[in-house]
Design a protein around this motif. Structure first.
Motif, PDB file in Angstrom:
ATOM      1  N   PRO A 229     -75.703 -62.665 -43.968  1.00  0.00           N
ATOM      2  CA  PRO A 229     -75.629 -64.054 -44.438  1.00  0.00           C
ATOM      3  C   PRO A 229     -76.946 -64.528 -45.007  1.00  0.00           C
ATOM      4  CG  PRO A 229     -74.706 -63.828 -42.237  1.00  0.00           C
ATOM      5  CD  PRO A 229     -75.333 -62.527 -42.582  1.00  0.00           C
ATOM      6  N   ASP A 230     -76.819 -65.469 -45.846  1.00  0.00           N
ATOM      7  CA  ASP A 230     -77.934 -66.087 -46.530  1.00  0.00           C
ATOM      8  C   ASP A 230     -79.007 -66.482 -45.532  1.00  0.00           C
ATOM      9  OD1 ASP A 230     -79.552 -67.457 -48.141  1.00  0.00           O
ATOM     10  OD2 ASP A 230     -78.271 -69.241 -48.282  1.00  0.00           O
ATOM     11  N   GLN A 231     -80.221 -66.026 -45.799  1.00  0.00           N
ATOM     12  CA  GLN A 231     -81.253 -66.271 -44.804  1.00  0.00           C
ATOM     13  C   GLN A 231     -82.308 -67.272 -45.229  1.00  0.00           C
ATOM     14  OE1 GLN A 231     -82.855 -62.726 -43.187  1.00  0.00           O
ATOM     15  NE2 GLN A 231     -80.924 -62.212 -42.173  1.00  0.00           N
TER      16      GLN A 231
ATOM     17  N   ASP B  48     -83.028 -78.114 -42.554  1.00  0.00           N
ATOM     18  CA  ASP B  48     -82.527 -78.332 -41.201  1.00  0.00           C
ATOM     19  C   ASP B  48     -83.097 -77.293 -40.253  1.00  0.00           C
ATOM     20  OD1 ASP B  48     -81.120 -80.310 -42.246  1.00  0.00           O
ATOM     21  OD2 ASP B  48     -79.181 -79.282 -42.234  1.00  0.00           O
ATOM     22  N   GLN B  49     -83.120 -76.106 -40.775  1.00  0.00           N
ATOM     23  CA  GLN B  49     -83.535 -75.016 -39.902  1.00  0.00           C
ATOM     24  C   GLN B  49     -85.015 -75.119 -39.565  1.00  0.00           C
ATOM     25  OE1 GLN B  49     -81.976 -72.035 -42.460  1.00  0.00           O
ATOM     26  NE2 GLN B  49     -80.318 -71.522 -41.046  1.00  0.00           N
TER      27      GLN B  49
ATOM     28  N   ALA C  42     -78.115 -68.434 -34.220  1.00  0.00           N
ATOM     29  CA  ALA C  42     -77.702 -69.780 -33.837  1.00  0.00           C
ATOM     30  C   ALA C  42     -77.680 -69.952 -32.334  1.00  0.00           C
ATOM     31  CB  ALA C  42     -76.315 -70.086 -34.428  1.00  0.00           C
ATOM     32  N   PHE C  43     -77.544 -68.861 -31.626  1.00  0.00           N
ATOM     33  CA  PHE C  43     -77.428 -68.945 -30.172  1.00  0.00           C
ATOM     34  C   PHE C  43     -78.783 -68.934 -29.483  1.00  0.00           C
ATOM     35  CE2 PHE C  43     -76.407 -66.918 -25.966  1.00  0.00           C
ATOM     36  CZ  PHE C  43     -75.666 -67.983 -25.460  1.00  0.00           C
ATOM     37  N   HIS C  44     -79.831 -68.686 -30.239  1.00  0.00           N
ATOM     38  CA  HIS C  44     -81.092 -68.418 -29.576  1.00  0.00           C
ATOM     39  C   HIS C  44     -81.580 -69.525 -28.649  1.00  0.00           C
ATOM     40  CE1 HIS C  44     -83.288 -70.633 -32.789  1.00  0.00           C
ATOM     41  NE2 HIS C  44     -84.112 -70.861 -31.781  1.00  0.00           N
ATOM     42  N   PRO C  45     -81.350 -70.793 -28.956  1.00  0.00           N
ATOM     43  CA  PRO C  45     -81.866 -71.800 -28.027  1.00  0.00           C
ATOM     44  C   PRO C  45     -81.255 -71.695 -26.637  1.00  0.00           C
ATOM     45  CG  PRO C  45     -81.241 -72.793 -30.118  1.00  0.00           C
ATOM     46  CD  PRO C  45     -80.714 -71.407 -30.123  1.00  0.00           C
ATOM     47  N   ARG C  46     -80.082 -71.117 -26.559  1.00  0.00           N
ATOM     48  CA  ARG C  46     -79.429 -71.068 -25.264  1.00  0.00           C
ATOM     49  C   ARG C  46     -79.516 -69.659 -24.648  1.00  0.00           C
ATOM     50  NH1 ARG C  46     -73.582 -73.225 -26.461  1.00  0.00           N
ATOM     51  NH2 ARG C  46     -73.518 -73.768 -24.264  1.00  0.00           N
TER      52      ARG C  46
ATOM     53  N   GLN D  64     -81.985 -64.007 -23.301  1.00  0.00           N
ATOM     54  CA  GLN D  64     -82.711 -62.783 -23.649  1.00  0.00           C
ATOM     55  C   GLN D  64     -83.397 -62.890 -25.000  1.00  0.00           C
ATOM     56  OE1 GLN D  64     -79.942 -59.451 -23.161  1.00  0.00           O
ATOM     57  NE2 GLN D  64     -78.616 -60.901 -22.096  1.00  0.00           N
ATOM     58  N   ARG D  65     -83.571 -64.139 -25.426  1.00  0.00           N
ATOM     59  CA  ARG D  65     -84.102 -64.269 -26.785  1.00  0.00           C
ATOM     60  C   ARG D  65     -85.552 -63.794 -26.849  1.00  0.00           C
ATOM     61  NH1 ARG D  65     -86.125 -70.383 -27.338  1.00  0.00           N
ATOM     62  NH2 ARG D  65     -86.307 -70.717 -25.104  1.00  0.00           N
ATOM     63  N   ILE D  66     -85.895 -63.346 -28.047  1.00  0.00           N
ATOM     64  CA  ILE D  66     -87.244 -62.856 -28.259  1.00  0.00           C
ATOM     65  C   ILE D  66     -87.920 -63.873 -29.165  1.00  0.00           C
ATOM     66  CG2 ILE D  66     -88.624 -60.940 -29.136  1.00  0.00           C
ATOM     67  CD1 ILE D  66     -85.867 -59.345 -28.922  1.00  0.00           C
ATOM     68  N   ARG D  67     -88.924 -64.549 -28.623  1.00  0.00           N
ATOM     69  CA  ARG D  67     -89.614 -65.556 -29.420  1.00  0.00           C
ATOM     70  C   ARG D  67     -90.209 -64.933 -30.660  1.00  0.00           C
ATOM     71  NH1 ARG D  67     -90.623 -70.822 -28.592  1.00  0.00           N
ATOM     72  NH2 ARG D  67     -90.071 -71.571 -26.516  1.00  0.00           N
ATOM     73  N   GLY D  68     -90.108 -65.619 -31.767  1.00  0.00           N
ATOM     74  CA  GLY D  68     -90.670 -65.104 -33.014  1.00  0.00           C
ATOM     75  C   GLY D  68     -89.707 -64.201 -33.747  1.00  0.00           C
ATOM     76  N   VAL D  69     -88.636 -63.777 -33.094  1.00  0.00           N
ATOM     77  CA  VAL D  69     -87.646 -62.938 -33.782  1.00  0.00           C
ATOM     78  C   VAL D  69     -86.329 -63.675 -33.889  1.00  0.00           C
ATOM     79  CG1 VAL D  69     -86.407 -60.755 -33.760  1.00  0.00           C
ATOM     80  CG2 VAL D  69     -88.774 -60.863 -32.936  1.00  0.00           C
ATOM     81  N   CYS D  70     -85.787 -63.951 -32.712  1.00  0.00           N
ATOM     82  CA  CYS D  70     -84.461 -64.585 -32.710  1.00  0.00           C
ATOM     83  C   CYS D  70     -84.477 -65.923 -33.437  1.00  0.00           C
ATOM     84  CB  CYS D  70     -83.994 -64.796 -31.277  1.00  0.00           C
ATOM     85  SG  CYS D  70     -83.630 -63.254 -30.458  1.00  0.00           S
ATOM     86  N   ASP D  71     -85.627 -66.655 -33.305  1.00  0.00           N
ATOM     87  CA  ASP D  71     -85.644 -67.967 -33.946  1.00  0.00           C
ATOM     88  C   ASP D  71     -86.145 -67.883 -35.375  1.00  0.00           C
ATOM     89  OD1 ASP D  71     -88.174 -67.282 -33.398  1.00  0.00           O
ATOM     90  OD2 ASP D  71     -88.645 -68.960 -32.091  1.00  0.00           O
ATOM     91  N   GLN D  72     -86.364 -66.694 -35.901  1.00  0.00           N
ATOM     92  CA  GLN D  72     -86.855 -66.561 -37.255  1.00  0.00           C
ATOM     93  C   GLN D  72     -85.862 -65.864 -38.170  1.00  0.00           C
ATOM     94  OE1 GLN D  72     -89.558 -67.922 -38.506  1.00  0.00           O
ATOM     95  NE2 GLN D  72     -90.013 -68.856 -36.507  1.00  0.00           N
ATOM     96  N   THR D  73     -85.294 -64.766 -37.736  1.00  0.00           N
ATOM     97  CA  THR D  73     -84.482 -63.973 -38.654  1.00  0.00           C
ATOM     98  C   THR D  73     -83.026 -63.965 -38.222  1.00  0.00           C
ATOM     99  OG1 THR D  73     -85.076 -62.079 -37.333  1.00  0.00           O
ATOM    100  CG2 THR D  73     -86.317 -62.401 -39.354  1.00  0.00           C
TER     101      THR D  73
END
Lengths: 393, 341, 329, 693
Positions: free
Chosen positions: A8-10, A15-16, B306-310, B313-322
């Motif tokens: 998907p489009d990244q 918003d993000q 989209a699930f990373h805030p909850r 096992q999220r990896i900071r800097g990865v899950c919230d970036q890519t």
């Protein structure tokens, strides 16, 4: 089966970008931050209804006029100017006879009379002109009944008694229609509200009880409604207007009639509410509330009433213009307000004749005031209804 | 699975709702396939896009929602002359209110809705509402349609269908209403039945009966079922394959056993932890976990996964970036998570 | 259902009885009686009548008797002989007076009612299904203007323009030459030339309310799951909307149709007065102002009874169209 | 500029008044020897004096020419001529010849313009049975009636004689005069009425004062020496007898041959009568008789003497009247009247519809309901509607009545102060009200007889008219009302109560009279009197004045053309709906009335009553009678019991072009049948063929 799935489009959306901050808030338990309060949601939906927005502005203007009519009106609405009898709306110019642009001004007018028909006519005398000025001194009054002043929104102070500015013309006694309409707004726009409010409260409570409990309560309320509705209103009005003390001020008499009207009017509201309740009391959420041990009143007020709020709002906003119109109807029957009281109904009744229609149609402008206010109320009501609609997306 | 067994192929489906408050990306790139005769479960929390997927397939997304991208290819088996021949139709290209789409709706793809009470018109008899569907798609008269409707009701386990076909919905119990709705859905022998949480409104006994009924009907009629639910227990009982959705995207897709025994995605794992297992004692139920946090505001989808805030096992800097990649971790088991990349 | 109706009908009897008393008392409530307003009327028009003569008249009309005596006399006449009494002003039996006017009144009211529904429902449906479209706004504005213009004012204006611009004779339902003529094609044409004005005004008022109700109710129904399911069945939008949500949204129409019964008879009083229509409305109003006891009383009784019957009809209709209510009873 | 026009209007109207008086003694004298002979006074003489917008056609038809000569019956040479529609009936044998239908000596009606033409329809409007006066005043004909100079002349009767003591009146009927069914009208008819109607306790529980002696209260004695003579004898002088018989609608002119069958004492078939009573919805015979049977407009079968007969009931939307073939009058050339075939009255519920009809030319002749406020409206549409607005002079006045007998003690003291009343009169800006409200068409004057009245008294008409607030203030100060409250309102003599009263009126909103009332109340505020105008429903108004609960009233004043004809009720305070002293008026009529109150000894109202009772009401000589009445007017001029404001209001008469023989400029008053004062039967259409419906 397809294996290659496009990623998907990244590209990050604005918003993000913000999501990092939000992220932390969510984790720290600030859960309500994204939940707009209901009134805000309503406001969003209401804003969508363009006509309702325009109408709301108009209503605010009307009510401003009603509250500050002495300030808005350039002349005393009862003052007769013998020389302005049947004067048509004064033309406001911004360009003089030589073609120069100026601040808005009016010309002196000369009156003439047709010796055959006694028809009165006015011609402009372009040699004398008066500039329209704002916040000018005029007749004395008390703003909001408290502050004595003589400042008016606009006027032509230089003209003195020689010439007046009549936005909507003058009536058969040379009285300024604009000032009269402004004063009329005060009575017409305010008196009906009380009646509507009373019928609303009664209708919702009794209709709700009737529809919710059913059984003998329902029968009792229904018979009562039927009974009240069969009492003929016109004789009732006649009796009342006759029975009220002669020395009562006319506004109090009308207020009394309005209250009586609403005592009959609630039955309409009650029928609507009852019908809704009948259909709704079977619904699960009512059962659930009952199982939870909620009191009956709580069930009605907390659970059922909000679920048909839209109906109530629709009926309410339809009832206010209904009251405004009822006032004109009563005046037409000679049962409503009477001169020297000034209301739109009275003004309309004074103008309700062929003579006005043919010779001085501008005295029918109160009719426009009625139509516009009714229209505005309806649109606002419509907008509110849509905004409060629980099914709206 | 042979290619000609493919019934519906959904690719990169994006359905957005354009509201004043902002755009809601209800479906933001959904891909999955439905095979003939397959029972596929779609699970997720409320608002994850399950129902919108169903409505997108049926092309009844309510305004101001709109399919903005992607395809839904429907492989229609022609019955009449070219028996067995297959026609490919991209449903997203059809006019949602046009005759072609309407011929598919109800006839080829049917819906069993969530609330049987609210989904039946209160002022028409169930017979009327079923016959209508029959007459709409089959060239039959009133009488014949009635016979078929009774037959369908009978098959749906509706007691005394002949006598009760003229009942109004509110005269029926919840279970019977659902049977009526199922009968309606099945009345034209669709190749796909979309069951949108068909048992939420029912008590457990009735739920079990209905589920059993659906299974046996599927067996008899050979249709595919897309089973939308948030109830993983039902999924376990009903489905062969499961699709897990979160915020308009599929996060995991796998055969039912894999999902239950070997969930990959942290979200799926969290979901599973939040439901009671069969055989658990009441006491233990208290120890059930809920997924922490709530589903984010639909207007502001978190960046990255989209699930990373909850996610625990999220990896900071990865899950919230890519954006996490879509990975096939085992044959037939796919997951959207960086943990497996 | 039948038991329910029977029970309601039985309940109606005491209600109507009570109403008849109230109607009669209501006319007596305003100060004075027929003679006072009769005399006042004469004097307004510059006529005079001696006090002696007034007293004689009052005695002759039985106006001096106690109210209950007058009431018993009146109600027993109605029940026993179908005799509604005599109009004091018109000096004719009430039955004849109302009878003469009732046909035209009902025709006028029915035509207006049907016309307004015929226009209102489709427009209301369109407005609801195309919410916030330009046409929705236009329709709304038009219909709200219909609500907002006082009917009597509109009547005067339309009459004036019909006369000056269209060269039509106005006032009443016939031109003078056809008032007493036997029915013929020309007479019907002449009637139509007059009828459109009241029908237009009445329909404008009714249409506006109808559009509003239809639109509001339909908007509530449109998003209900049953609409979606019906759509999922493959029904066309048109059929779908008319069969399901419209059907339910129209329930309020059914529940008010009974109530229109009374207004069918009283007609649109104010408009009829302005247009000078020979319908029952103006006659009723005049009977009330002149305190023409038996005529006014009969009108009130008839209207009240019709309201009661109308309410019953409404309830039956509502039960008939809405099985949820029907089957519960 | 405006002023000029108004003055001109007034001059015009005044000129008309002069005509009225100058033309005295005009009109048909009914006693000449030979019947159809044109009387000595040619009507044409009047024409040059005729005032505004003459309705005259370009060329009046030659006086010699008989109308429609071609269609005159060829049969035996007839003495009289008749309408073509009747001639046809005669030819067909359905009607006797015209000579046989007319009395031996028919009444000769003078024509105002010319001898007319037969045919056509006249369209008018009315607002219901309670507004039957349009039809009835158009048609009702009495034993005697007024001529142009307001003198009474014989009409149905041929002549009258009175003894010098005014106690015995002998009337001579016309021999051979027929009812509309062809039966002869004789003294027997009146005798039957006298026996079975007048003295029937059910029909007349109390004998009307006209048929009673003034002092003994005994019923008049009627004798019929022969078929054509009636002799009425009273115990006391009855000088106003003739005025009384000029307005008796269903009284002595009773077709006994028809009515006796409908009378319960004389009918030959009681069962049939009882059934008819029931069939018509009456619960008693007397109501049947009084409300239905005896009135020609309610019961079209009843034989009648008027020029037109009712076809159908008055309660219908269109009330039609058709010519009476037996009408007993002719013009100077022997043409049987009336000229016009048919009169229609169309029902309207709303005055604006009537106005639309008028401006669209759908009304041919109308004065009732024509408001002076609509003058410009009517005038502007004259061309389009093909009519003219002619002016008569209304007897009505705009006036205010201060209740001198009000129950409020302080107010009563205030009102009873002569200076106060005069101050109030001076405080009213009559010219402004006239200009603003009435387009300057009226004339400031006190309530008093009109200029053309035999009782005109200038001193009263012009008393205290001047607008002079200073004088008004001075008078009030002098009267002891100099103290004022903080709001500028004067105080009563108790020193604390502000002077404030309610003026009750019944005028509709937006009508000129209501506007005038509101202006008066503003004028009074300027001299420190708070007078609130309040609309009351008219039944309530009636109740208020009957129970003397009214403080002041806003009700006009009329009966100023021939005040004696209606026994001058306003001047004597007996017409209590103009409540300037209702309690005293009630006392005068009946001291036992619960609301009656005796006036103080020596009060001027006692003088008025004394003059009336002892001088006016018993004086047989009209000259002396008028002199005596003038004394009453003199007291009025001094005391001003009634505050008149404006009067001589032009009454608008819509007259279609081509409509002839209507004389404008005449007074318009109830006692003289409004605009129908002069011979409606002589009206005709210049082009009758154009006016058939």
């Amino acid at each position: 089966m397809t294996d290659a799935r496009p990623i998907p489009d990244q590209t990050p959306t604005p918003d993000q970008v913000e999501s990092q901050a939000l992220d932390d808030e969510i984790l720290s338990g600030g859960e309500n931050v994204y939940v707009a309060p209901p009134w805000k949601l309503m406001w969003w939906r209401f804003r969508k209804h363009k006509m309702a927005m325009v109408s709301a502005v108009i209503l605010i203007l009307f009510y401003f006029t009603a509250i500050f009519c002495e300030f808005v009106a350039p002349y005393d609405p009862d003052a007769s100017f013998i020389q302005y009898k049947y004067a048509p709306p004064t033309k406001i110019h911004i360009r003089d006879a030589e073609g120069n642009f100026r601040a808005p001004f009016i010309y002196q007018t000369q009156r003439g009379i047709d010796p055959q028909t006694l028809q009165i006519g006015y011609v402009e005398d372009t040699t004398t002109r008066y500039t329209i000025r704002f916040f000018v001194p005029g007749f004395e009054y008390k703003l909001l009944g408290l502050i004595p002043t003589n400042i008016h929104l606009f006027g032509v102070p230089e003209a003195g008694e020689k010439q007046g500015v009549f936005l909507f013309g003058a009536d058969r006694l040379g009285r300024d229609m604009f000032s009269r309409i402004a004063y009329g707004a005060r009575l017409s726009l305010s008196l009906g509200l009380v009646g509507v409010f009373i019928s609303l409260v009664l209708g919702v409570i009794l209709g709700g009880i009737s529809g919710y409990f059913g059984g003998w309560v329902d029968t009792l309320v229904q018979r009562t409604i039927e009974f009240i509705r069969t009492i003929p209103t016109i004789p009732l009005w006649m009796t009342l207007s006759a029975a009220l003390p002669v020395d009562w001020p006319i506004t109090r008499v009308y207020f009394g009639i309005t209250v009586i009207l609403s005592l009959v009017g609630w039955t309409f509201m009650a029928r609507v509410v009852r019908g809704r309740f009948l259909a709704m009391r079977e619904e699960d959420f009512v059962l659930a509330a009952r199982l939870n041990g909620a009191t009956e009143m709580r069930i009605i007020l907390r659970h059922m009433v909000p679920s048909f709020l839209s109906y109530i709002i629709a009926a309410l906003t339809l009832a206010i213009p209904g009251m405004i119109l009822a006032e004109t109807g009563l005046s037409f029957l000679g049962l409503g307000l009477r001169p020297p009281a000034i209301s739109w109904g009275v003004l309309l009744q004074e103008a309700m004749n062929l003579r006005s229609l043919v010779l001085s149609p501008w005295v029918l402008t109160p009719g426009f005031a009625v139509v516009i206010s009714v229209l505005a109320f309806n649109f606002v009501g419509d907008g509110l209804r849509d905004a409060a609609d629980p099914y709206a997306r | 699975m042979k290619q000609d067994q493919l019934l519906i192929a959904i690719k990169n489906l994006k359905t957005y709702f354009f509201l004043d408050e902002g755009t809601v990306r209800a479906l933001d790139g959904v891909d999955f396939d439905i095979w003939r005769g397959q029972t596929i479960g779609v699970v997720g929390e409320s608002g994850c896009g399950k129902s919108v997927t169903a409505r997108s397939i049926l092309r009844i997304v309510p305004r101001p929602g709109r399919i903005v991208d992607g395809t839904i290819t429907f492989y229609r088996r022609l019955h009449d002359n070219g028996a067995g021949q297959i026609e490919e139709i991209d449903l997203t290209k059809l006019d949602p209110t046009g005759p072609e789409m309407r011929n598919i709706r109800g006839a080829e793809i049917a819906l069993v809705p969530q609330e049987p009470m609210a989904s039946l018109s209160p002022v028409h008899t169930i017979g009327n509402q079923i016959c209508e569907a029959i007459m709409l798609h089959q060239k039959v008269g009133k009488e014949e349609a009635r016979v078929k409707a009774i037959e369908m009701l009978d098959r749906a386990g509706f007691p005394q269908p002949k006598q009760r076909i003229d009942s109004y919905p509110h005269q029926l119990s919840g279970g019977l209403r659902q049977r009526a709705v199922i009968a309606m859905g099945l009345s034209c022998h669709p190749s796909l039945l979309i069951a949108d949480e068909p048992t939420t409104a029912l008590d457990v006994t009735t739920e079990a009966q209905i589920l059993r009924l659906m299974r046996s009907l599927q067996h008899d009629l050979g249709m595919a079922i897309m089973f939308i639910t948030h109830n993983l227990g039902v999924v376990a009982q009903m489905c062969e394959d499961v699709v897990v959705m979160y915020m308009g995207r599929i996060v995991e897709e796998a055969p039912v056993d894999d999902i239950f025994h070997n969930p990959k995605h942290p979200y799926t794992q969290a979901l599973l932890r939040s439901i009671p297992r069969l055989g658990q004692k009441t006491k233990e139920r208290r120890q059930l976990e809920s997924i922490r946090g709530t589903v984010p505001d639909p207007y502001t989808r978190p960046r990255g996964c989209a699930f990373h805030p909850r996610c625990t096992q999220r990896i900071r800097g990865v899950c919230d970036q890519t954006e996490p990649p879509w990975l096939e971790v085992e044959p037939g088991h796919k997951v959207r998570c960086v943990l497996y990349g | 259902m039948l038991v329910y109706i029977a029970r309601r009908v039985l309940l109606m009897i005491p209600t109507i009885f009570l109403i008849s008393i109230i109607s009669f008392v209501a006319i007596q409530l305003p100060p004075g009686d027929f003679m006072t307003s009769y005399v006042a009327g004469l004097r307004t028009m510059g006529e005079n009548i001696e006090q002696e003569a007034i007293d004689n008249l009052r005695e002759r009309y039985g106006l001096g008797q106690p109210v209950y005596v007058q009431y018993i006399k009146w109600i027993s006449g109605i029940i026993l002989r179908g005799d509604w009494g005599q109009s004091m002003e018109w000096q004719k039996p009430v039955k004849d007076l109302i009878g003469e006017r009732i046909l035209l009144t009902v025709v006028l009211s029915l035509v207006s009612l049907l016309v307004s529904w015929f226009i209102a429902i489709p427009i209301g449906v369109y407005s609801a299904t195309h919410q916030y479209s330009i046409l929705d706004y236009v329709m709304s504005i038009i219909s709200f203007i219909g609500v907002g213009v006082p009917g009597f004012l509109l009547a005067l204006i339309i009459m004036y323009f019909a006369q000056t611009r269209l060269n039509l004779n106005v006032g009443g339902l016939f031109s003078q030459e056809y008032i007493n003529a036997p029915w013929s094609v020309e007479r019907v044409i002449d009637m139509l030339k007059h009828l459109w004005i009241p029908v237009l005004i009445l329909a404008v008022e009714g249409t506006a309310g109808g559009i509003r109700t239809t639109r509001a109710n339909l908007l509530d129904e449109l998003n209900k799951p049953y609409v979606e399911l019906a759509r999922a069945k493959g029904l066309s939008e048109w059929k779908l909307i008319w069969k399901y949500p419209v059907r339910i949204a129209l329930n309020p129409f059914f529940s008010t149709v009974g109530w229109s019964l009374a207004s069918l008879i009283s007609g649109a009083t104010l408009i009829s007065v302005v247009l000078s229509l020979q319908t029952t409305g103006p006659m009723q109003l005049r009977a009330l102002t002149s305190q023409d006891m038996y005529l006014a009383g009969s009108f009130l009784l008839i209207l009240s009874v019709l309201t009661v019957i109308g309410t019953l009809i409404s309830d039956i209709l509502l039960a008939w169209v809405d099985p949820r209510i029907r089957l519960e009873k | 500029m405006k002023k000029l026009i108004n003055r001109r209007e007034f001059l015009r109207l005044s000129a008309l008044t002069a005509v009225g008086t100058a033309a005295a003694a005009c009109g048909a004298q009914p006693t000449p020897t030979k019947a159809p002979e044109p009387t000595a006074v040619p009507a044409a003489k009047v024409e040059p004096t005729k005032a505004p917008e003459p309705t005259k056609a370009p060329a009046a038809p030659a006086a010699t020419k008989a109308p429609e000569p071609t269609k005159a019956p060829a049969a035996p040479v007839s003495q009289y001529k008749e309408a073509p529609m009747l001639a046809e009936l005669v030819k067909a044998g359905k009607l006797p010849p015209v000579d046989a239908r007319l009395p031996k000596k028919p009444c000769v009606f003078p024509v105002q313009e010319s001898v007319g033409k037969y045919g056509g329809t006249l369209r008018r409007a009315f607002s219901g049975v309670s507004d039957r006066w349009g039809p009835t005043k158009f048609v009702d004909r009495f034993w005697v009636w007024y001529d142009k100079s307001l003198n009474l002349q014989p009409r149905i009767i041929e002549s009258w004689q009175v003894t010098p003591d005014a106690k015995t009146w002998t009337l001579k009927l016309r021999e051979g005069m027929k009812w509309s069914d062809g039966k002869e009208y004789t003294s027997d008819d009146t005798m039957w009425w006298y026996q079975y109607e007048l003295q029937n306790k059910k029909l007349n529980p109390a004998i009307p004062s006209q048929w009673r002696s003034a002092k003994t209260k005994k019923i008049v004695k009627l004798e019929v020496p022969d078929k054509y003579t009636l002799k009425f004898t009273y115990d006391d002088p009855k000088p106003l007898f003739l005025y009384g018989i000029a307005r008796s609608v269903a009284g002595p002119n009773t077709p006994s041959h028809y009515m006796k069958e409908l009378h319960e004492d004389t009918t030959s078939d009681k069962a049939k009568l009882a059934e008819d009573v029931k069939k018509r919805g009456f619960d008693s015979w007397d109501r049947y008789y009084l409300d239905f049977a005896q009135y020609w407009y309610a019961n079209p079968e009843r034989p009648f003497l008027g020029g037109w007969l009712a076809k159908g009931a008055l309660s219908k939307e269109l009330f039609i009247m058709e010519r009476n073939p037996y009408f007993w009058a002719v013009d100077k050339e022997g043409n049987q009247l009336p000229y016009i075939d048919k009169i229609t009255h169309r029902l309207f519920e709303n005055a604006e519809v009537l106005n639309l009809w008028v401006t669209n030319g759908e009304i041919d002749f109308q004065n009732r309901h024509m408001s002076v406020a609509n003058y410009t409206l009517y005038k502007q549409a004259e061309q389009k509607g093909d009519y003219k607005v002619l002016l008569g002079i209304s007897a009505g006045h705009v006036a205010i009545q201060l209740n001198l007998t009000t129950k409020n003690k302080l107010l009563r003291e205030f009102f009873n102060e002569r200076k106060v009343r005069i101050a109030i009169s001076h405080a009213i800006n009559r010219n402004q009200i006239n200009e603003l409200v009435f387009n300057g068409l009226l004339k400031p004057r006190q309530y008093s007889p009109l200029p053309m009245s035999p009782n005109y008294y200038e001193k009263l008409s012009n008393a205290y008219l001047e607008y002079n607030p200073d004088l008004a203030n001075k008078l009030l100060d002098e009267a002891g009302y100099s103290k004022k409250g903080s709001d500028g309102i004067r105080l009563h003599k108790d020193g604390t109560t502000p002077i404030s009263f309610v003026i009750e009126g019944t005028d509709q909103t937006g009508t000129p009279t209501e506007d005038a009332a509101l202006l008066v109340s503003k004028d009074l505020a300027k001299i420190g009197i708070k007078a609130t105008y309040k609309y009351v429903e008219r039944a309530l108004y009636t109740q208020h004045y009957e129970s003397n609960e009214i403080e002041a009233a806003w009700w006009g004043g009329d009966r100023t053309v021939v005040p004696l004809a209606s026994e001058a009720p306003i001047f004597r305070a007996t017409m209590i709906d103009r409540p300037w002293a209702p309690a005293w008026g009630l006392y005068y009529m009946d001291p036992n009335n619960p609301n009656a109150e005796e006036p103080p000894q020596g009060h001027w109202i006692r003088t008025i009553w004394k003059i009336w009772d002892e001088e006016v009401a018993v004086e047989p000589d009209p000259q002396k009678q008028n002199e005596a009445f003038k004394k009453i007017l003199d007291i009025w001029a001094e005391e001003l019991p009634y505050i008149g404001i404006l009067g001589e209001q032009p009454a608008l008469v819509i007259v279609k072009n081509g409509f002839k023989n209507y004389l404008p400029g005449m007074p318009i008053d109830d006692t003289t049948a409004d605009e129908h004062l002069l011979h409606t039967e002589t009206y005709f259409w210049d082009d009758p063929a154009k006016h058939t419906t």
